[in-house]
Design a protein around this motif. Sequence first.
Motif, mmCIF file in Angstrom:
data_model
loop_
_atom_site.group_PDB
_atom_site.id
_atom_site.type_symbol
_atom_site.label_atom_id
_atom_site.label_comp_id
_atom_site.label_asym_id
_atom_site.label_seq_id
_atom_site.Cartn_x
_atom_site.Cartn_y
_atom_site.Cartn_z
ATOM 1 N N TYR A 1 -1.530 40.966 38.640
ATOM 2 C CA TYR A 1 -0.066 40.908 38.625
ATOM 3 C C TYR A 1 0.537 42.182 39.208
ATOM 4 O O TYR A 1 1.482 42.135 39.991
ATOM 5 C CB TYR A 1 0.417 40.694 37.192
ATOM 6 N N PRO B 1 7.467 32.097 31.868
ATOM 7 C CA PRO B 1 7.156 33.136 32.853
ATOM 8 C C PRO B 1 8.413 33.727 33.468
ATOM 9 O O PRO B 1 9.358 33.004 33.798
ATOM 10 C CB PRO B 1 6.319 32.386 33.902
ATOM 11 N N ALA C 1 -2.285 31.210 46.325
ATOM 12 C CA ALA C 1 -0.902 31.553 45.993
ATOM 13 C C ALA C 1 -0.308 32.282 47.176
ATOM 14 O O ALA C 1 -0.957 33.141 47.792
ATOM 15 C CB ALA C 1 -0.837 32.422 44.736
ATOM 16 N N VAL D 1 1.930 27.504 45.157
ATOM 17 C CA VAL D 1 0.504 27.318 44.895
ATOM 18 C C VAL D 1 -0.002 26.142 45.717
ATOM 19 O O VAL D 1 0.620 25.072 45.745
ATOM 20 C CB VAL D 1 0.240 27.086 43.394
ATOM 21 N N ARG E 1 -7.877 27.672 45.290
ATOM 22 C CA ARG E 1 -6.536 27.745 44.719
ATOM 23 C C ARG E 1 -5.854 28.969 45.318
ATOM 24 O O ARG E 1 -6.267 30.108 45.065
ATOM 25 C CB ARG E 1 -6.618 27.862 43.196
ATOM 26 N N SER F 1 5.689 27.825 41.263
ATOM 27 C CA SER F 1 5.365 28.309 39.933
ATOM 28 C C SER F 1 5.850 29.750 39.827
ATOM 29 O O SER F 1 6.443 30.299 40.755
ATOM 30 C CB SER F 1 3.862 28.206 39.668
ATOM 31 N N ARG F 2 5.585 30.344 38.665
ATOM 32 C CA ARG F 2 5.921 31.741 38.421
ATOM 33 C C ARG F 2 4.717 32.455 37.826
ATOM 34 O O ARG F 2 3.984 31.879 37.021
ATOM 35 C CB ARG F 2 7.116 31.882 37.461
ATOM 36 N N LEU F 3 4.537 33.699 38.251
ATOM 37 C CA LEU F 3 3.478 34.510 37.669
ATOM 38 C C LEU F 3 3.911 35.062 36.325
ATOM 39 O O LEU F 3 5.110 35.303 36.091
ATOM 40 C CB LEU F 3 3.123 35.661 38.610
ATOM 41 N N THR F 4 2.961 35.250 35.461
ATOM 42 C CA THR F 4 3.225 35.772 34.122
ATOM 43 C C THR F 4 2.729 37.203 34.036
ATOM 44 O O THR F 4 1.584 37.495 34.405
ATOM 45 C CB THR F 4 2.519 34.917 33.060
ATOM 46 N N HIS G 1 -3.005 30.983 34.620
ATOM 47 C CA HIS G 1 -1.945 30.094 34.140
ATOM 48 C C HIS G 1 -0.801 30.076 35.143
ATOM 49 O O HIS G 1 -0.086 31.074 35.322
ATOM 50 C CB HIS G 1 -1.445 30.557 32.769
ATOM 51 N N LEU G 2 -0.638 28.932 35.816
ATOM 52 C CA LEU G 2 0.436 28.750 36.794
ATOM 53 C C LEU G 2 1.124 27.427 36.487
ATOM 54 O O LEU G 2 0.728 26.365 36.983
ATOM 55 C CB LEU G 2 -0.118 28.751 38.219
#
Length: 487
Positions: free
Chosen positions: A204, A271, A300, A278, A298, A240-243, A226-227
């Motif tokens: 991150y 998130p 991003a 993705v 996968r 999606s959003r990164l956490t 986790h996306l």
Amino acid sequence: MGGGVLACYVPPGLVDEALAVTGRAHRRFRSLPARLGVYFVLALCLFSGASYGSVIAKLVSGRRGGLGAAGWRLPSTTALTKLRRRLGAAPFELLFQRLSGTSVCRRTPWSHAFGLLLVAWDGTNVDMADSPANAEAFGRPSCKKGAAGNPQSRLVVLIACGSRRIIDAAFGTYRTGERALAERILPALRPGMLVLADRGFFSYRLWCAAQATEAHLLWRVQADLHLPVQRVLPDGSFLSRLTDPADSTRHAKKRARRRKAGQAPPPPLAPRGPVVRVVEAVITVRTDDGTARTGHYRLATTLLDPRTAPAAELAATYAKRWACETGFREIKTYLRGTRRALRAADPEAARQELWAYLIVYQAIRHIICLAALRGDDLEPARISFTAARDAVQDAITITPRCADAHAEQIYRDLSRRLITKHVTCRTCPRMAKRPLFHFPSRQASTAPASQNATYHLAIVTPDIANAQTQHQHEHDQRRTATQPRAA
């Protein structure tokens, strides 16, 4: 003094400037001046298997008669070693920074994608000379019985995928992580780049730092990252959003406290990180004998518009990250030599030698790019690296005054000596069909040594309903487990 086309890429004026800035210029006359020492170290990397005496003899052979008449004699190995220690690593690091760049080639499909310059970073380990000083400075791999192998340095480079020229590089000890070294070369990123990276680089913190440079990113991420699916796009990718891991840690501690107190768990964490797109793809490789291998990728990316960057093209573009592996092979196998460690037993001289290898590699790639410009949109990958290396070795005795005309002839010759057929769709194209050993290998295979391969790429579209149902089921299970039992 010679140098040939190497002196064209590393001109004497730039060498003198680097020596003056780093305080390595000699104030009194010496039989071994600092400028000669710089070219001597570069020539050591060009002739990695030759001795000190042989390399210095090649370097000055063009002016051997005049130097002999003036009373100059070939120096001893001890004198050349002391010269390397006086120079240190600082002038070579400065030279590399001044000579590093992106490319001298045109904007072409093999160098750009979606209007962006394709670059990639990756890491490798470089074997150092086996000495106590290098082992203490760099460290070495370990095994069950203790330390093993030669001391190693971790090297991370940012490379232009089309020309394979190094944009920036950083190296450290064996224990230094690739992400930490990648943070050192973040200033080399700029708008107009598309950065490719393997899943080992994703974090991150590094993602946010690289995105802050305004360069676009296309990285492979871990399968268990986790996306959450926010919106599915028409090409099968989703937003999606990164956490932030710090938010996840605080949420986990809060959930543990409520579980201990017998309370209901907190709502799922939303998130708040940057928005990413993705792409999930399944790639199947089939060979002539019917063997098939399937891999799940996968990816991003910060390219959020599917109209300008379709998902299938993004998945195919990620394969160009292999330019880093090809560049490492050219440095470690074709330039340094197979299974050969660096010469220097002193850590400072080892750093000097590693910077020198990067400079010589840059010079050869520069020559290849200039030779590609002599053709009509010629791809540098079609010009042999070993042919360019041999041309630089053959021209080492030419003085800088006549090196320009000789370099122009080298460019024309290399543009004619092309790889006539690409082997990118073949497996093990250089494998020996008949082994030299009399005894069979434990890993012997009955499959043909080289086969044609076909690739099939399929984009996996996420099922939002199933994803939401599974998420709600996991949430209900956690809630049931944390509820207090009836007495």
